[in-house]
Design a protein around this motif. Sequence first.
Motif, PDB file in Angstrom:
ATOM      1  N   GLU A 208      -4.118   6.867   6.950  1.00 44.76           N
ATOM      2  CA  GLU A 208      -4.648   7.865   6.026  1.00 44.76           C
ATOM      3  C   GLU A 208      -5.941   8.491   6.477  1.00 44.76           C
ATOM      4  OE1 GLU A 208      -4.851   5.746   2.253  1.00 44.76           O
ATOM      5  OE2 GLU A 208      -6.984   5.425   2.540  1.00 44.76           O
ATOM      6  N   GLU A 209      -6.209   9.587   5.856  1.00 41.14           N
ATOM      7  CA  GLU A 209      -7.416  10.366   6.080  1.00 41.14           C
ATOM      8  C   GLU A 209      -8.635   9.518   5.725  1.00 41.14           C
ATOM      9  OE1 GLU A 209      -9.024  14.210   3.492  1.00 41.14           O
ATOM     10  OE2 GLU A 209      -7.368  12.982   2.805  1.00 41.14           O
ATOM     11  N   PHE A 210      -9.671   9.580   6.545  1.00 41.54           N
ATOM     12  CA  PHE A 210     -10.922   8.853   6.272  1.00 41.54           C
ATOM     13  C   PHE A 210     -11.731   9.632   5.239  1.00 41.54           C
ATOM     14  CE2 PHE A 210     -15.433   8.037   7.014  1.00 41.54           C
ATOM     15  CZ  PHE A 210     -15.455   6.646   6.971  1.00 41.54           C
ATOM     16  N   LEU A 211     -12.231   8.921   4.245  1.00 39.71           N
ATOM     17  CA  LEU A 211     -13.053   9.548   3.209  1.00 39.71           C
ATOM     18  C   LEU A 211     -14.475   9.048   3.342  1.00 39.71           C
ATOM     19  CD1 LEU A 211     -10.619   9.052   0.203  1.00 39.71           C
ATOM     20  CD2 LEU A 211     -10.960  11.140   1.530  1.00 39.71           C
TER      21      LEU A 211
ATOM     22  N   GLU B 252      -7.832   2.150  -3.298  1.00 40.73           N
ATOM     23  CA  GLU B 252      -6.798   1.119  -3.436  1.00 40.73           C
ATOM     24  C   GLU B 252      -6.705   0.667  -4.891  1.00 40.73           C
ATOM     25  OE1 GLU B 252      -7.623  -2.748  -1.882  1.00 40.73           O
ATOM     26  OE2 GLU B 252      -9.696  -2.718  -2.555  1.00 40.73           O
TER      27      GLU B 252
ATOM     28  N   LYS C   7      -3.737   0.867   7.627  1.00 36.86           N
ATOM     29  CA  LYS C   7      -3.644  -0.167   6.597  1.00 36.86           C
ATOM     30  C   LYS C   7      -2.295  -0.877   6.662  1.00 36.86           C
ATOM     31  CE  LYS C   7      -6.647   2.104   3.296  1.00 36.86           C
ATOM     32  NZ  LYS C   7      -6.883   2.487   1.899  1.00 36.86           N
TER      33      LYS C   7
ATOM     34  N   LYS D 111     -19.622  -5.668   0.923  1.00 30.80           N
ATOM     35  CA  LYS D 111     -18.628  -6.421   1.697  1.00 30.80           C
ATOM     36  C   LYS D 111     -19.137  -6.915   3.045  1.00 30.80           C
ATOM     37  CE  LYS D 111     -14.321  -4.637  -0.232  1.00 30.80           C
ATOM     38  NZ  LYS D 111     -14.529  -3.329  -0.875  1.00 30.80           N
TER      39      LYS D 111
ATOM     40  N   GLU E 266     -18.684   3.837  -2.664  1.00 30.86           N
ATOM     41  CA  GLU E 266     -17.585   3.156  -3.354  1.00 30.86           C
ATOM     42  C   GLU E 266     -18.043   2.443  -4.618  1.00 30.86           C
ATOM     43  OE1 GLU E 266     -14.825   0.880  -0.758  1.00 30.86           O
ATOM     44  OE2 GLU E 266     -15.958   1.783   0.890  1.00 30.86           O
TER      45      GLU E 266
ATOM     46  N   LYS F 142       0.849  -1.206   0.000  1.00 31.63           N
ATOM     47  CA  LYS F 142       0.000   0.000   0.000  1.00 31.63           C
ATOM     48  C   LYS F 142       0.878   1.247   0.000  1.00 31.63           C
ATOM     49  CE  LYS F 142      -4.086  -2.159   1.639  1.00 31.63           C
ATOM     50  NZ  LYS F 142      -5.099  -2.286   0.589  1.00 31.63           N
TER      51      LYS F 142
ATOM     52  N   VAL G  13      -7.093  -3.753   6.793  1.00 25.33           N
ATOM     53  CA  VAL G  13      -7.501  -2.355   6.982  1.00 25.33           C
ATOM     54  C   VAL G  13      -8.364  -2.241   8.231  1.00 25.33           C
ATOM     55  CG1 VAL G  13      -8.773  -0.413   5.987  1.00 25.33           C
ATOM     56  CG2 VAL G  13      -7.406  -1.891   4.505  1.00 25.33           C
TER      57      VAL G  13
END
Length: 422
Positions: free
Chosen positions: A190-193, A288, A149, A219, A197, A107, A159
């Motif tokens: 990383e920043e949460f978005l 990703e 991650k 998922k 999706e 990653k 993750v």
Amino acid sequence: MNILLIGSGGREHAIAWKLKQSPKINNLFIVPGNAGTKELGVNVDININDFENIGKLVLQENIHMVIVGPEEPLVNGIHDYFLSNNSLSKIPVIGPAAKGAMLEGSKDFAKQFMVRHNIPTAKYKSFSGNELNGAIEFMKTLKPPYVLKADGLAAGKGVLILDDLAEASRELELMFGGKFGKASATVVIEEFLKGIELSVFVISDGNSYVILPEAKDYKRIGEGDTGLNTGGMGAVSPVPFADASFMQTVEDKIIKPTVEGLKKDNIPYKGFIFFGLIKVDGKPIVIEYNVRLGDPETEAVIPRIKSDLLDLFEATTNGKLNEYKLETDNRTVTTVMLVSGGYPETYTNGKEIKSLNNIRDSIVFHAGTKFVENKVLTNGGRVLAVSSYGNSIPDALAISKKNAEIIEFEGKYYRKDIGFDL
Ligand code: AMP
Ligand code: GLY
């Protein structure tokens, strides 16, 4: 042509099903395959990471092309093994060599690649085990939830998304301590978005690319996207919010710069690129990369491809994708995954599957099945993918659900709400 397909899931059954429709196919071998692929070709029981025996099979059976389904052999260098072996180097492999497969295998590599080539992605920093304090300081600069991650492959489990800084710090320490083995020796934070999706797939020959139908997967184990994460409980294609203008932005800002970036970095790439995207404020951002097709997305995407799949693969290996035109089916496909009771936690294999012959109007792709003594038995958490066409998501879903009900095995579970949010 004689083809070898590597893998044993619903994705590989769908690829085999489509390959088998090609007038160009002669013998199809699947390593190791499942009870579904056995009806389409010859399953050969070799470990997918045993390159030496795979190479021997290729020579012995006069195989003309190798198609790699899952990421693991790609990250482990199956394509490099073929290139470096005199008797195998001329046999084309669909799937990148190890360097390109790092887009999925690391990653941190993927994030550096995106930053270098100006591809939109969440703000991040990578840390290794001796940098715990620095990592916690970085988390303090972000708003919760915190996204951690594992750098390496962790079978889709690497993750973690945590609301609380103290909890995130504890989990981070566990990751550095080996929670995901070597895969979490380095952690990307990383920043949460926040957004919706989707999965976009292309196949590239290293210069050009062809965009396949997009899909959305589901998922979580529970309806309404609740409960534990799974490998995927269903999928739909097309994705209504991925309209022409959104897809044009995906192509201009993400797909083109990725294929160009691989070229600039001298990374030859013949294979699939799977863009895990999130739409935030109307714009696509990369969550990703994967270097293969998605599962269960493939079970919804492949039925929407009208073109001969072997033609597409030949155009890829011959570097002719610039002149290739893919034909697709406009209908919707909805895939419902039937899973073993208890999945994604503990479950029992070996349950007999009945009534497969009573299915009408759906395509049933085997995911975790095994053929033993004339019976089809469950052999995994995700057992069967039921894919159906329709003129809308509800139409297609109704057919998949009707057939999901007909198929019998002890402990069967499936989500009835695939596509609910679209
Ligand atoms: P990945 O293995 O990178 O696809 O991550 C697994 C899942 O975690 C994704 O499909 C997303 O649902 C979620 N996820 C990963 N990164 C982020 C992020 N930066 N913001 C929000 N959700 C994320
Ligand atoms: N369905 C997501 C994946 O294949 O990784």
